[in-house]
Design a protein around this motif. Structure first.
Motif, PDB file in Angstrom:
ATOM      1  N   UNK A  85       1.294   9.941  -3.280  1.00 36.45           N
ATOM      2  CA  UNK A  85       0.812  11.171  -3.884  1.00 36.45           C
ATOM      3  C   UNK A  85       1.302  12.372  -3.091  1.00 36.45           C
ATOM      4  N   UNK A  86       0.831  13.548  -3.482  1.00 37.43           N
ATOM      5  CA  UNK A  86       1.230  14.751  -2.756  1.00 37.43           C
ATOM      6  C   UNK A  86       0.543  14.773  -1.390  1.00 37.43           C
ATOM      7  N   UNK A  87       1.191  15.434  -0.453  1.00 35.42           N
ATOM      8  CA  UNK A  87       0.659  15.500   0.914  1.00 35.42           C
ATOM      9  C   UNK A  87      -0.696  16.185   0.930  1.00 35.42           C
ATOM     10  N   UNK A  88      -0.867  17.245   0.152  1.00 29.30           N
ATOM     11  CA  UNK A  88      -2.136  17.962   0.115  1.00 29.30           C
ATOM     12  C   UNK A  88      -3.254  17.070  -0.401  1.00 29.30           C
ATOM     13  N   UNK A  89      -2.978  16.286  -1.465  1.00 25.67           N
ATOM     14  CA  UNK A  89      -3.992  15.368  -1.996  1.00 25.67           C
ATOM     15  C   UNK A  89      -4.386  14.327  -0.954  1.00 25.67           C
TER      16      UNK A  89
END
Length: 158
Positions: free
Chosen positions: A106-110
């Motif tokens: 997934x995205x790093x922020x998620x």
């Protein structure tokens, strides 16, 4: 050539940090006990000890590398003792909490937002009232002192 006691100390300096790091990674990846910041602080001296142990098998002066490895193991144990004191509320820690992410695609922020918050002042697991940091203190200090004692023992005359 190393005497029997120095060879034993060399094996201690190799095996103890390898087993403790193996246990740390097993607890992390096998049982979900993610490390806090102070847990990581305890791992770095064990990595250094493994490097010194490798040098003790490969390059002179072997006794120096063994001694440095033993001292690195003791440093990890002392950090573990401090960390255990923070977990038992004997004193206040000097660090904030840390987050650990997992590579899920997934995205790093998620991943950062969904990562578990790992507190340094809470023992995630204990056995007989002793935390993992406490066991690191006990095992590392005992092993490091034992390795240094073996190195400094006088050889018996035959």
């Amino acid at each position: 050539m190393l005497d029997t006691q120095s060879r034993t100390a060399r094996w201690i300096v190799l095996i103890v940090p390898a087993l403790l790091l193996g246990g740390a990674y097993l607890s992390q990846y096998g049982f979900g006990l993610y490390p806090c910041e102070m847990c990581w602080w305890q791992r770095w001296p064990h990595f250094a000890a493994l490097g010194f142990a490798a040098l003790a098998f490969l390059a002179p002066p072997k006794r120096l590398w063994i001694a440095l490895g033993a001292l690195a193991i003791i440093v990890s144990g002392l950090i573990g003792g401090f960390h255990a004191g923070v977990e038992y509320d004997w004193w206040e820690g000097i660090t904030g909490c840390a987050k650990t992410t997992t590579a899920s695609g997934g995205s790093a922020l998620d991943e950062i937002m969904q990562a578990p918050l790992i507190r340094c002042d809470v023992a995630p697991w204990t056995l007989l009232g002793v935390s993992l940091a406490g066991y690191n203190f006990i095992v590392s200090c005992a092993a490091g002192v034992a390795a240094l004692a073996l190195l400094t023992r006088k050889r018996k005359a035959l």
